[in-house]
Structure formats: structure tokens, C-alpha cells
Write a protein that holds these residues in place. Structure first.
Motif, mmCIF file in Angstrom:
data_model
loop_
_atom_site.group_PDB
_atom_site.id
_atom_site.type_symbol
_atom_site.label_atom_id
_atom_site.label_comp_id
_atom_site.label_asym_id
_atom_site.label_seq_id
_atom_site.Cartn_x
_atom_site.Cartn_y
_atom_site.Cartn_z
ATOM 1 N N GLU A 89 173.192 101.555 -16.394
ATOM 2 C CA GLU A 89 172.962 102.698 -15.212
ATOM 3 C C GLU A 89 172.914 103.629 -15.818
ATOM 4 O OE1 GLU A 89 176.569 101.325 -12.172
ATOM 5 O OE2 GLU A 89 175.305 99.668 -12.308
ATOM 6 N N ALA A 90 173.928 103.327 -17.564
ATOM 7 C CA ALA A 90 173.954 105.064 -17.608
ATOM 8 C C ALA A 90 172.989 105.506 -18.401
ATOM 9 C CB ALA A 90 174.611 104.948 -19.080
ATOM 10 N N PHE A 91 171.394 104.344 -18.933
ATOM 11 C CA PHE A 91 170.781 104.805 -19.573
ATOM 12 C C PHE A 91 170.356 105.105 -18.246
ATOM 13 C CE2 PHE A 91 166.358 102.772 -20.355
ATOM 14 C CZ PHE A 91 165.853 103.638 -21.780
ATOM 15 N N GLU A 92 169.506 105.197 -16.830
ATOM 16 C CA GLU A 92 168.868 105.375 -16.388
ATOM 17 C C GLU A 92 169.145 106.588 -15.430
ATOM 18 O OE1 GLU A 92 168.342 101.704 -13.592
ATOM 19 O OE2 GLU A 92 167.281 100.629 -14.059
ATOM 20 N N LYS A 93 170.107 106.497 -15.298
ATOM 21 C CA LYS A 93 170.927 108.096 -14.989
ATOM 22 C C LYS A 93 170.664 109.451 -15.890
ATOM 23 C CE LYS A 93 175.221 110.469 -13.747
ATOM 24 N NZ LYS A 93 176.830 109.856 -13.168
ATOM 25 N N SER A 94 170.625 108.849 -17.442
ATOM 26 C CA SER A 94 170.204 109.594 -18.316
ATOM 27 C C SER A 94 168.156 110.102 -18.463
ATOM 28 C CB SER A 94 170.316 109.175 -20.332
ATOM 29 O OG SER A 94 169.346 108.273 -20.781
ATOM 30 N N GLY A 95 167.950 109.569 -17.873
ATOM 31 C CA GLY A 95 166.442 109.826 -18.002
ATOM 32 C C GLY A 95 165.785 108.618 -19.130
ATOM 33 N N GLY A 96 166.643 107.968 -19.474
ATOM 34 C CA GLY A 96 165.740 107.254 -20.242
ATOM 35 C C GLY A 96 164.503 105.873 -19.810
ATOM 36 N N GLU A 97 163.613 105.666 -20.671
ATOM 37 C CA GLU A 97 163.007 104.357 -19.854
ATOM 38 C C GLU A 97 162.547 103.551 -21.191
ATOM 39 O OE1 GLU A 97 159.458 106.152 -18.224
ATOM 40 O OE2 GLU A 97 160.186 107.588 -17.190
ATOM 41 N N GLN A 98 162.637 104.485 -22.205
ATOM 42 C CA GLN A 98 162.477 103.227 -23.642
ATOM 43 C C GLN A 98 162.958 103.812 -24.800
ATOM 44 O OE1 GLN A 98 158.293 103.292 -24.530
ATOM 45 N NE2 GLN A 98 158.883 101.599 -25.671
ATOM 46 N N ALA A 158 176.927 100.141 -42.655
ATOM 47 C CA ALA A 158 175.684 100.201 -41.772
ATOM 48 C C ALA A 158 175.032 100.885 -40.484
ATOM 49 C CB ALA A 158 175.956 98.310 -40.720
ATOM 50 N N LEU A 159 174.150 101.163 -40.315
ATOM 51 C CA LEU A 159 173.553 102.932 -39.772
ATOM 52 C C LEU A 159 172.838 102.446 -39.202
ATOM 53 C CD1 LEU A 159 173.843 103.342 -43.437
ATOM 54 C CD2 LEU A 159 173.430 105.989 -42.024
ATOM 55 N N ALA A 160 173.144 102.581 -37.893
ATOM 56 C CA ALA A 160 171.525 102.673 -36.603
ATOM 57 C C ALA A 160 171.395 104.140 -36.002
ATOM 58 C CB ALA A 160 172.506 101.651 -35.559
ATOM 59 N N MET A 161 169.681 104.258 -35.908
ATOM 60 C CA MET A 161 168.981 104.278 -35.051
ATOM 61 C C MET A 161 168.724 104.643 -33.698
ATOM 62 S SD MET A 161 166.295 108.070 -36.570
ATOM 63 C CE MET A 161 165.993 109.113 -35.494
ATOM 64 N N VAL A 162 169.375 105.400 -32.754
ATOM 65 C CA VAL A 162 168.630 105.123 -32.018
ATOM 66 C C VAL A 162 167.782 106.736 -31.469
ATOM 67 C CG1 VAL A 162 168.959 105.264 -28.966
ATOM 68 C CG2 VAL A 162 170.767 103.817 -30.902
ATOM 69 N N VAL A 163 166.384 106.314 -30.812
ATOM 70 C CA VAL A 163 165.316 106.958 -29.828
ATOM 71 C C VAL A 163 165.750 106.902 -28.927
ATOM 72 C CG1 VAL A 163 163.730 108.167 -30.088
ATOM 73 C CG2 VAL A 163 164.479 108.350 -32.060
ATOM 74 N N VAL A 164 165.772 107.285 -27.581
ATOM 75 C CA VAL A 164 165.239 107.165 -25.786
ATOM 76 C C VAL A 164 164.965 107.833 -25.383
ATOM 77 C CG1 VAL A 164 166.556 107.404 -24.081
ATOM 78 C CG2 VAL A 164 168.097 106.789 -25.773
ATOM 79 N N GLU A 165 163.780 107.096 -24.907
ATOM 80 C CA GLU A 165 162.230 108.696 -24.511
ATOM 81 C C GLU A 165 162.548 107.967 -22.989
ATOM 82 O OE1 GLU A 165 158.393 108.221 -26.286
ATOM 83 O OE2 GLU A 165 158.785 106.097 -26.376
ATOM 84 N N GLY A 166 161.933 109.832 -22.146
ATOM 85 C CA GLY A 166 162.057 109.620 -20.577
ATOM 86 C C GLY A 166 160.764 109.924 -20.462
ATOM 87 N N GLY A 167 160.229 110.257 -18.891
ATOM 88 C CA GLY A 167 159.428 110.753 -19.150
ATOM 89 C C GLY A 167 157.704 110.477 -18.923
ATOM 90 N N LEU A 168 157.764 108.656 -19.344
ATOM 91 C CA LEU A 168 156.736 108.110 -19.844
ATOM 92 C C LEU A 168 155.931 107.695 -18.535
ATOM 93 C CD1 LEU A 168 158.416 105.771 -22.162
ATOM 94 C CD2 LEU A 168 157.216 108.506 -22.578
ATOM 95 N N HIS A 169 156.853 107.491 -17.489
ATOM 96 C CA HIS A 169 155.108 107.051 -16.224
ATOM 97 C C HIS A 169 154.384 108.853 -15.806
ATOM 98 C CE1 HIS A 169 157.572 103.808 -15.546
ATOM 99 N NE2 HIS A 169 157.937 104.258 -15.317
ATOM 100 N N GLY A 170 153.229 108.280 -15.449
ATOM 101 C CA GLY A 170 152.016 109.464 -15.696
ATOM 102 C C GLY A 170 151.761 109.715 -16.247
#
Length: 130
Positions: free
Chosen positions: A94-103, A115-127
Motif C-alpha cells: 500500500e505504501a509503495f503504491e501510494k508513493s507512485g511506485g510501479e517497479q 551490508a549495503l542495499a540500494m533501492v530505486v523505485v520507478e513510477g509513471g511507467l504506464h503509457g
């Protein structure tokens, strides 16, 4: 379009302390994560530290942190090629979708103490035409 980027580092000693507290790992990790990490034998603690860093980085990438998110609802596993992937459930989804994230894109690394982690959230992919 990039919605957010998150980066986090976890000292492995933190997870070594958590492993000694009954039930604590069950509170933060999905059962599948725990099983996958334990299958790594002596690398289990490094694996869990990287996965916890991924959860923290995810919260940063969506711009809300982890407030109101059940950590077990963020499942970090490796696919058949070994690539780490995030699977979301319940309030994390739900929090992911609310942020506009799609991938979600995830990269993990660890070495002895950190230990390290990097996350990239993409949105606006439709269309989008590619």
C-alpha cells in the motif's frame, strides 16, 4: 521516471546481537527470508544484514521511511539467477503504491562487517512508449 532512491548500510554485528534475542528475527523477517538466509550456513548473518538494509533503503526510496510498515511485509529473496528482488505485501505494498511506485530495483552487497542495499523505485511507467 524515478520516484525515489534509497541507500542503507547495516553493521553485521547488529544482526549478530539480534540473533541472540529469541523471536526478534521472526519479528523483522518473513519466514521465507529466514529460511533462505539459514540455508547459507555461515553466511546467514551477512544475508540477513543485507536484507534488513534493503528494507531500510526501500522506506527511504518511497519517501516515508518504515513508519507504519510491517517489516515482514517486505520480502527480499534472490531469483533463479541470484538477483535480489523485493516482494511487497499488505501495508508495504500500500505504501509503495501510494508513493507512485510501479517497479522496484534492488542491489545488495556485503563484506565481513557491513551490508549495503540500494533501492530505486520507478513510477509513471504506464503509457510510456519504448
Amino acid at each position: 521516471m524515478i520516484v525515489g532512491i534509497g541507500l542503507d548500510v547495516v553493521h553485521v554485528s547488529r544482526l549478530e546481537r539480534w540473533e541472540k534475542i529469541p523471536g526478534l528475527l521472526d519479528r523483522y523477517f518473513h519466514p521465507e527470508e529466514l529460511a533462505a538466509a539459514m540455508s547459507r550456513g555461515s553466511g546467514a548473518t551477512l544475508s540477513l544484514a543485507a536484507r534488513f538494509a534493503a528494507k531500510e533503503a526501500f522506506g527511504k526510496a518511497i519517501g516515508t521511511g518504515l513508519s507504519g510498515i510491517t517489516l515482514k511485509n517486505i520480502l527480499v529473496l534472490n531469483n533463479h539467477n541470484g538477483k535480489p528482488c523485493i516482494h511487497l505485501f499488505g501495508n508495504a505494498l500500500e505504501a509503495f503504491e501510494k508513493s507512485g511506485g510501479e517497479q522496484v530495483h534492488l542491489s545488495l552487497t556485503h563484506e565481513r562487517d557491513n551490508a549495503l542495499a540500494m533501492v530505486v523505485v520507478e513510477g509513471g511507467l504506464h503509457g510510456v512508449q519504448g
